[in-house]
Motif scaffolding. Structure first.
Motif, PDB file in Angstrom:
ATOM      1  N   GLU A  67     -15.370 -18.771 -28.072  1.00 23.92           N
ATOM      2  CA  GLU A  67     -16.463 -18.663 -29.046  1.00 23.92           C
ATOM      3  C   GLU A  67     -16.239 -19.640 -30.203  1.00 23.92           C
ATOM      4  O   GLU A  67     -17.164 -20.297 -30.665  1.00 23.92           O
ATOM      5  CB  GLU A  67     -16.583 -17.215 -29.550  1.00 23.92           C
ATOM      6  CG  GLU A  67     -17.270 -16.317 -28.520  1.00 23.92           C
ATOM      7  CD  GLU A  67     -16.903 -14.842 -28.640  1.00 23.92           C
ATOM      8  OE1 GLU A  67     -16.287 -14.425 -29.647  1.00 23.92           O
ATOM      9  OE2 GLU A  67     -17.246 -14.089 -27.693  1.00 23.92           O
ATOM     10  N   LEU A  68     -14.989 -19.751 -30.641  1.00 21.80           N
ATOM     11  CA  LEU A  68     -14.674 -20.699 -31.714  1.00 21.80           C
ATOM     12  C   LEU A  68     -15.011 -22.124 -31.271  1.00 21.80           C
ATOM     13  O   LEU A  68     -15.595 -22.907 -32.025  1.00 21.80           O
ATOM     14  CB  LEU A  68     -13.198 -20.600 -32.111  1.00 21.80           C
ATOM     15  CG  LEU A  68     -12.855 -21.563 -33.252  1.00 21.80           C
ATOM     16  CD1 LEU A  68     -12.704 -20.824 -34.567  1.00 21.80           C
ATOM     17  CD2 LEU A  68     -11.646 -22.405 -32.967  1.00 21.80           C
ATOM     18  N   MET A  69     -14.628 -22.460 -30.029  1.00 24.43           N
ATOM     19  CA  MET A  69     -14.912 -23.811 -29.533  1.00 24.43           C
ATOM     20  C   MET A  69     -16.413 -24.072 -29.503  1.00 24.43           C
ATOM     21  O   MET A  69     -16.875 -25.146 -29.877  1.00 24.43           O
ATOM     22  CB  MET A  69     -14.309 -24.003 -28.138  1.00 24.43           C
ATOM     23  CG  MET A  69     -12.795 -24.092 -28.152  1.00 24.43           C
ATOM     24  SD  MET A  69     -12.165 -24.530 -26.524  1.00 24.43           S
ATOM     25  CE  MET A  69     -11.243 -23.078 -26.073  1.00 24.43           C
ATOM     26  N   TYR A  70     -17.186 -23.084 -29.064  1.00 26.32           N
ATOM     27  CA  TYR A  70     -18.646 -23.249 -29.032  1.00 26.32           C
ATOM     28  C   TYR A  70     -19.202 -23.421 -30.444  1.00 26.32           C
ATOM     29  O   TYR A  70     -20.029 -24.279 -30.688  1.00 26.32           O
ATOM     30  CB  TYR A  70     -19.295 -22.038 -28.346  1.00 26.32           C
ATOM     31  CG  TYR A  70     -19.540 -22.274 -26.873  1.00 26.32           C
ATOM     32  CD1 TYR A  70     -18.501 -22.687 -26.040  1.00 26.32           C
ATOM     33  CD2 TYR A  70     -20.806 -22.107 -26.318  1.00 26.32           C
ATOM     34  CE1 TYR A  70     -18.722 -22.904 -24.688  1.00 26.32           C
ATOM     35  CE2 TYR A  70     -21.032 -22.330 -24.962  1.00 26.32           C
ATOM     36  CZ  TYR A  70     -19.985 -22.726 -24.159  1.00 26.32           C
ATOM     37  OH  TYR A  70     -20.206 -22.946 -22.831  1.00 26.32           O
ATOM     38  N   ARG A  71     -18.722 -22.571 -31.369  1.00 29.01           N
ATOM     39  CA  ARG A  71     -19.264 -22.632 -32.736  1.00 29.01           C
ATOM     40  C   ARG A  71     -19.004 -23.986 -33.389  1.00 29.01           C
ATOM     41  O   ARG A  71     -19.754 -24.413 -34.245  1.00 29.01           O
ATOM     42  CB  ARG A  71     -18.640 -21.524 -33.598  1.00 29.01           C
ATOM     43  CG  ARG A  71     -19.188 -20.132 -33.322  1.00 29.01           C
ATOM     44  CD  ARG A  71     -18.826 -19.153 -34.425  1.00 29.01           C
ATOM     45  NE  ARG A  71     -17.406 -18.835 -34.482  1.00 29.01           N
ATOM     46  CZ  ARG A  71     -16.827 -17.847 -33.808  1.00 29.01           C
ATOM     47  NH1 ARG A  71     -17.540 -17.077 -33.003  1.00 29.01           N
ATOM     48  NH2 ARG A  71     -15.539 -17.628 -33.921  1.00 29.01           N
ATOM     49  N   HIS A  72     -17.901 -24.647 -32.984  1.00 27.53           N
ATOM     50  CA  HIS A  72     -17.530 -25.898 -33.663  1.00 27.53           C
ATOM     51  C   HIS A  72     -17.625 -27.102 -32.740  1.00 27.53           C
ATOM     52  O   HIS A  72     -17.012 -28.138 -33.019  1.00 27.53           O
ATOM     53  CB  HIS A  72     -16.156 -25.743 -34.306  1.00 27.53           C
ATOM     54  CG  HIS A  72     -16.132 -24.622 -35.314  1.00 27.53           C
ATOM     55  ND1 HIS A  72     -16.651 -24.747 -36.574  1.00 27.53           N
ATOM     56  CD2 HIS A  72     -15.737 -23.331 -35.190  1.00 27.53           C
ATOM     57  CE1 HIS A  72     -16.559 -23.577 -37.209  1.00 27.53           C
ATOM     58  NE2 HIS A  72     -15.999 -22.701 -36.390  1.00 27.53           N
ATOM     59  N   PRO A 103     -11.443 -30.348 -35.633  1.00 25.31           N
ATOM     60  CA  PRO A 103     -12.490 -29.306 -35.631  1.00 25.31           C
ATOM     61  C   PRO A 103     -11.929 -27.886 -35.490  1.00 25.31           C
ATOM     62  O   PRO A 103     -12.451 -26.947 -36.095  1.00 25.31           O
ATOM     63  CB  PRO A 103     -13.357 -29.673 -34.419  1.00 25.31           C
ATOM     64  CG  PRO A 103     -13.136 -31.128 -34.223  1.00 25.31           C
ATOM     65  CD  PRO A 103     -11.723 -31.406 -34.640  1.00 25.31           C
ATOM     66  N   ALA A 104     -10.856 -27.715 -34.714  1.00 22.51           N
ATOM     67  CA  ALA A 104     -10.301 -26.366 -34.547  1.00 22.51           C
ATOM     68  C   ALA A 104      -9.672 -25.884 -35.861  1.00 22.51           C
ATOM     69  O   ALA A 104      -9.914 -24.758 -36.309  1.00 22.51           O
ATOM     70  CB  ALA A 104      -9.268 -26.352 -33.425  1.00 22.51           C
ATOM     71  N   VAL A 105      -8.889 -26.753 -36.498  1.00 22.43           N
ATOM     72  CA  VAL A 105      -8.216 -26.346 -37.739  1.00 22.43           C
ATOM     73  C   VAL A 105      -9.238 -26.127 -38.861  1.00 22.43           C
ATOM     74  O   VAL A 105      -9.176 -25.129 -39.586  1.00 22.43           O
ATOM     75  CB  VAL A 105      -7.137 -27.396 -38.134  1.00 22.43           C
ATOM     76  CG1 VAL A 105      -6.589 -27.124 -39.527  1.00 22.43           C
ATOM     77  CG2 VAL A 105      -6.004 -27.395 -37.097  1.00 22.43           C
TER      78      VAL A 105
END
Ligand code: AMP
Ligand code: GLY
Length: 422
Positions: free
Chosen positions: A108-113, A252-254
């Motif tokens: 979900e985090l990957m999709y959001r960002h 983007p992840a951080v």
């Protein structure tokens, strides 16, 4: 400075070996450690998950800095507990470690960002998952949401296999509560690589890329393991691609974690698939890889302590990392039967002869001492690691050391590093 390393596998031996070279360290403890870590510090008989006991030890010994190796204590919140007690510690908080602790959260985090990853759907209900499988074309990948020691991922070539994977994970609960949720993912094609970086939540400092060998047998045949060997550098991740991964994945992840109120510190490990459409994330891990850490740290010329401290303190922008030009290769020697049930207690011979070879370190993973001898006690037993002028030389050097070591039923792959020679 008094330093405590939490964990007792090959990764923690590599951390102890490297950290013990730092001039700032006056005393090094490893909990629980293994016979390999005992060569560089004092082993303490506390398991990595016994967070309250570890905290009590760190307070009583006035430990200045704690480095956490494995994911389990991180997902259980060891960093939060230590920080609340005023102890300085390397690694992400519990909220940060969810990046590895929950595959659904991570996707979900990957999709959001907008971080490139395989298309997926999340399910909390087995019949809904099965209905989805009936209307989608295999191959597909079924994954338990939680931690399952690398075993919660099933690559399914047919619908039938996917239905069985759902039953295994959700109905039979093969991985316990880790399987309360699952994700079903698009199957990606390409070569895999491990990209690790140190971060303090703002600065992201890449480590030398590495490649793992997940399957038990040569030519990537047989079931997946925790990793049967690794090498660094990984030619599949060219300088250009490393820049791309920093821009499309790591930053983007951080930044994304920070925006969502989960500032992320420690190691960010991206397991990547190098697809025709560019690098895509297979998974995030919240700690050093095992066995990638062994070759990566053998190539690190800088003081590791400085970088880990800067991550914990938030001044990583002041740190640069220098790397040796040589390549490094780690060959994992495993016990008979691994990754299934394996034999324990076999005496290991030849460790001293192997240790005499130049540019070679035999990292212990699943070993213990018995009557003055070293015996096997885990599935992955040793990580035999060597430097060489290039990958070819490093492979030669690592296998020269492997040839000196033996025990009953020892198994290892004979093709570690070969992919890098193509
Ligand atoms: P993970 O724990 O998610 O990294 O999955 C373990 C291994 O399964 C990976 O190292 C890959 O070899 C394989 N794998 C996971 N997801 C996929 C995918 N979407 N497509 C192809 N292979 C995958
Ligand atoms: N070598 C794979 C891992 O550490 O997850």
């Amino acid at each position: 400075m008094k330093v405590l390393i939490v964990g007792g596998g090959g990764r923690e031996h590599a951390l102890a070996w490297k950290l013990s070279q730092s001039k700032k360290i006056t005393k090094l403890f490893i909990a629980p450690g293994n016979p390999g870590t005992a060569m560089h510090g004092e082993n303490i008989n506390i398991a990595a998950e016994e967070i309250e006991e570890l905290k009590a030890f760190a307070l009583a010994e006035k430990i200045d800095f704690t480095v956490v190796g494995p994911e389990l204590p991180l997902t259980l919140g060891i960093v939060d507990v230590f920080a609340a007690a005023g102890l300085l510690v390397f690694g992400p908080s519990k909220a940060g470690a969810e990046l590895e602790g929950s595959k659904a959260f991570s996707k979900e985090l990957m999709y959001r960002h907008n971080i490139p990853t395989a298309f997926y759907k999340k399910f909390e209900d087995a019949s809904e998952a099965k209905a989805y499988i009936e209307t989608h074309k295999p191959p597909m990948v079924v994954k338990a949401d939680g931690l399952a020691a690398g075993k919660g991922v099933v690559i399914c070539q047919t619908r039938q296999e996917a239905l069985e994977a759902v039953d295994l994970i959700m109905t039979e609960k093969a991985f316990g509560s880790a399987g309360k949720k699952i994700i079903i993912e698009e199957f990606l094609i390409g070569e895999e690589a491990s990209f690790l970086a140190i971060t303090d939540g703002k600065t992201v400092l890449p480590l030398a890329p590495a490649q793992d060998h997940k399957a038990i047998f040569d030519n990537d045949k047989g079931p997946n393991t925790g990793g049967m060997g690794a090498y660094s550098p990984a030619p599949v991740l060219t300088g250009e691609l490393q820049k791309e991964v920093m821009e499309t994945v790591m930053y983007p992840a951080v930044r994304g974690m920070e925006k969502e109120g989960r500032p992320y510190k420690g190691i960010l490990y991206a397991g990547l698939m190098m697809t025709d459409a560019g690098p895509k994330v297979l998974e995030f891990n919240c700690r050093f890889g095992d066995p990638e850490t062994q070759p990566i740290l053998m190539r690190l010329a800088s003081d590791l302590l400085e970088a880990l401290l800067a991550s914990a303190r938030g001044n990583l922008h002041e740190v640069t990392l220098e790397w040796k030009k040589e390549a490094a290769v780690c060959v994992v020697m495993a016990a008979k039967g691994y990754p299934g049930d394996y034999l324990k207690g076999s005496e290991i011979k030849g460790l001293n002869e192997a240790a005499l070879l130049p540019d070679t370190v035999v990292f212990h993973a699943g070993t213990k001492s018995r009557d003055g001898k070293v015996v096997t006690s885990g599935g992955r037993v040793l990580g035999v690691t060597a430097l060489g002028a290039d990958i070819r030389k490093a492979i030669e050097n690592a296998y020269r050391a492997v040839d000196k070591i033996s025990w009953e039923g020892a198994q290892y792959r004979t093709d570690i590093g070969k992919k890098a020679l193509k």
